[in-house]
Design a protein around this motif. Sequence first.
Motif, PDB file in Angstrom:
ATOM      1  N   GLU A   1       0.844  -1.209   0.000  1.00 42.94           N
ATOM      2  CA  GLU A   1       0.000   0.000   0.000  1.00 42.94           C
ATOM      3  C   GLU A   1       0.876   1.255   0.000  1.00 42.94           C
ATOM      4  N   LYS A   2       2.004   1.142   0.706  1.00 41.25           N
ATOM      5  CA  LYS A   2       2.916   2.287   0.792  1.00 41.25           C
ATOM      6  C   LYS A   2       3.518   2.581  -0.578  1.00 41.25           C
ATOM      7  N   MET A   3       3.887   1.543  -1.302  1.00 41.11           N
ATOM      8  CA  MET A   3       4.444   1.740  -2.641  1.00 41.11           C
ATOM      9  C   MET A   3       3.394   2.394  -3.547  1.00 41.11           C
ATOM     10  N   GLU A   4       2.144   1.967  -3.394  1.00 34.70           N
ATOM     11  CA  GLU A   4       1.069   2.565  -4.205  1.00 34.70           C
ATOM     12  C   GLU A   4       0.889   4.039  -3.863  1.00 34.70           C
ATOM     13  N   ARG A   5       0.982   4.328  -2.557  1.00 33.62           N
ATOM     14  CA  ARG A   5       0.865   5.725  -2.133  1.00 33.62           C
ATOM     15  C   ARG A   5       1.991   6.558  -2.752  1.00 33.62           C
ATOM     16  N   TRP A   6       3.187   6.004  -2.742  1.00 36.66           N
ATOM     17  CA  TRP A   6       4.324   6.733  -3.323  1.00 36.66           C
ATOM     18  C   TRP A   6       4.150   6.944  -4.819  1.00 36.66           C
ATOM     19  N   GLU A   7       3.557   5.955  -5.492  1.00 35.06           N
ATOM     20  CA  GLU A   7       3.331   6.140  -6.932  1.00 35.06           C
ATOM     21  C   GLU A   7       2.407   7.322  -7.190  1.00 35.06           C
ATOM     22  N   LYS A   8       1.447   7.492  -6.289  1.00 37.83           N
ATOM     23  CA  LYS A   8       0.552   8.654  -6.424  1.00 37.83           C
ATOM     24  C   LYS A   8       1.294   9.961  -6.141  1.00 37.83           C
ATOM     25  N   ILE A   9       2.181   9.937  -5.151  1.00 36.64           N
ATOM     26  CA  ILE A   9       2.985  11.132  -4.836  1.00 36.64           C
ATOM     27  C   ILE A   9       3.867  11.481  -6.036  1.00 36.64           C
ATOM     28  N   VAL A  10       4.452  10.453  -6.657  1.00 32.56           N
ATOM     29  CA  VAL A  10       5.299  10.663  -7.835  1.00 32.56           C
ATOM     30  C   VAL A  10       4.478  11.310  -8.955  1.00 32.56           C
ATOM     31  N   LEU A  11       3.307  10.761  -9.208  1.00 28.24           N
ATOM     32  CA  LEU A  11       2.449  11.279 -10.276  1.00 28.24           C
ATOM     33  C   LEU A  11       2.104  12.746 -10.029  1.00 28.24           C
ATOM     34  N   SER A  12       1.713  13.035  -8.792  1.00 30.03           N
ATOM     35  CA  SER A  12       1.321  14.397  -8.454  1.00 30.03           C
ATOM     36  C   SER A  12       2.515  15.355  -8.554  1.00 30.03           C
ATOM     37  N   ALA A  13       3.684  14.912  -8.073  1.00 28.46           N
ATOM     38  CA  ALA A  13       4.876  15.779  -8.133  1.00 28.46           C
ATOM     39  C   ALA A  13       5.323  15.987  -9.578  1.00 28.46           C
ATOM     40  N   CYS A  14       5.145  14.972 -10.427  1.00 24.51           N
ATOM     41  CA  CYS A  14       5.531  15.115 -11.835  1.00 24.51           C
ATOM     42  C   CYS A  14       4.634  16.112 -12.544  1.00 24.51           C
ATOM     43  N   LYS A  15       3.356  16.052 -12.237  1.00 25.15           N
ATOM     44  CA  LYS A  15       2.432  17.024 -12.826  1.00 25.15           C
ATOM     45  C   LYS A  15       2.814  18.429 -12.391  1.00 25.15           C
ATOM     46  N   GLN A  16       3.092  18.555 -11.095  1.00 20.79           N
ATOM     47  CA  GLN A  16       3.465  19.837 -10.506  1.00 20.79           C
ATOM     48  C   GLN A  16       4.697  20.421 -11.179  1.00 20.79           C
ATOM     49  N   SER A  17       5.683  19.562 -11.431  1.00 22.75           N
ATOM     50  CA  SER A  17       6.966  20.088 -11.904  1.00 22.75           C
ATOM     51  C   SER A  17       7.140  19.882 -13.410  1.00 22.75           C
ATOM     52  N   GLY A  18       6.072  19.468 -14.075  1.00 20.95           N
ATOM     53  CA  GLY A  18       6.129  19.352 -15.527  1.00 20.95           C
ATOM     54  C   GLY A  18       7.053  18.270 -16.041  1.00 20.95           C
ATOM     55  N   ARG A  19       7.260  17.244 -15.262  1.00 20.08           N
ATOM     56  CA  ARG A  19       8.118  16.145 -15.711  1.00 20.08           C
ATOM     57  C   ARG A  19       7.278  15.103 -16.421  1.00 20.08           C
ATOM     58  N   THR A  20       7.700  14.696 -17.605  1.00 17.84           N
ATOM     59  CA  THR A  20       6.973  13.625 -18.295  1.00 17.84           C
ATOM     60  C   THR A  20       7.731  12.294 -18.173  1.00 17.84           C
ATOM     61  N   ILE A  21       8.944  12.333 -17.598  1.00 15.65           N
ATOM     62  CA  ILE A  21       9.633  11.076 -17.287  1.00 15.65           C
ATOM     63  C   ILE A  21       9.539  10.878 -15.778  1.00 15.65           C
TER      64      ILE A  21
END
Lengths: 241, 241
Positions: A120-140
């Motif tokens: 569950e923690k890994m899934e939570r982190w994947e969501k944090i990654v997605l949100s931070a990528c959107k925030q910072s304009g990263r597509t990788i």
Amino acid sequence: MSRFLFYSPLVTNEVILLSPEESHHLLVERIKPGSSVFLSDGKGNLFRGIYEGEKRGRAQIRVEEKVGEEKRSFDLVVWQAVLKSPSRMDWVVEKLTEIGVSQIGFFSSHRSLKSTIPPEKMERWEKIVLSACKQSGRTIFPDLIFLEQWEDFIFSLSNSPGTVILADPEGNEALWSFLQERKERSFQIVIGPEGDLTREEREEILKKAQGKRIKLSKKILRSETASLFSASVVTSFLEDT
Amino acid sequence: MSRFLFYSPLVTNEVILLSPEESHHLLVERIKPGSSVFLSDGKGNLFRGIYEGEKRGRAQIRVEEKVGEEKRSFDLVVWQAVLKSPSRMDWVVEKLTEIGVSQIGFFSSHRSLKSTIPPEKMERWEKIVLSACKQSGRTIFPDLIFLEQWEDFIFSLSNSPGTVILADPEGNEALWSFLQERKERSFQIVIGPEGDLTREEREEILKKAQGKRIKLSKKILRSETASLFSASVVTSFLEDT
């Protein structure tokens, strides 16, 4: 509108159904059917699509054309020993993603006060990654991994490309001056847990992965601060030189 | 035992009563009367004292001798525009203290979603500073200030020593290469709020405080991430060169 929506894999002319979370963004931002949206696959590919409407809470999108491709100009892996505090690990994931590292690897060490990470923690982190990528304009997106066995960590560290920087308060070399002499474009940073790595663990990293012992700062940094501090300095070096 | 206890001012041979918070540390760690303890005044002076016992929840200590003095080897001020999220500002205070900056200055700007900081918040931050200093073994505490009026901020920025680095995504110069050319030991970094500084605000900083426009990263960094990123790079530079 969100900078981009996430779906993988993306293929031109296919019709896709976004995840409920991603669909939710279109809903709350009142995007109308027929509007153009941007889609990223997390691997650097950016597509334009047309929002066709919603079906049972999921947005239907026709993938129209590839509009961009981001490539990594350098590789930076941060190996962070598992920490006791879940919120500090969340924070490491968010901040390292924003800065733009290519991989965040958690590993268990002798003095880690926690030694495992539930799915569950890994899934939570994947969501944090997605949100931070959107925030910072990263597509990788950075790769996110957890190695529970020390041997697996040492194997991965030794067999991955990238000079190994072992954060070691007893090291003689300072980070800035160390980097100034380097020509390579690929680094792996290893950060110990709250009570640091044991002497044996450090010796093994130095020997098997040809680690360089680097003193990050004259101050004592908390483990998660050491991660962000070193990743900032190495990123600044790699982006500018 | 805590690395040190805080009390100011410290004078040899005086008997002092620690604050309830500081006294609590001695209590929970079961320090016996007659034991030696270390005291810091937050200005770099370290003293040894003798714990004489507790009076109504407050520890009584006789200040015995000065045992050390830490001096700043460089000055680094971070000016952080007030942020909407209180927890992100707490985080800025904790992390910048650990890294070892000399001053954390919050200021209000046109696009700051909050424009004031209540006194309770400043008190909370002082506790965060104290705790982070203990954690990282710093005996010189950073100054913590808040300037509500833009004019006061500009005045302070212009009249403080230290080259002004204005974090500006539209800047042409990168941080690493900028620093490599510098000889001075004193910098001030200015970080805008969530929506960044307005063009007029940036112009004023460039003109009145001779600010240098620096692009911190190729990525878009959240405001608080930009603070920690830039402070890490500048600290690494100042400590190693």
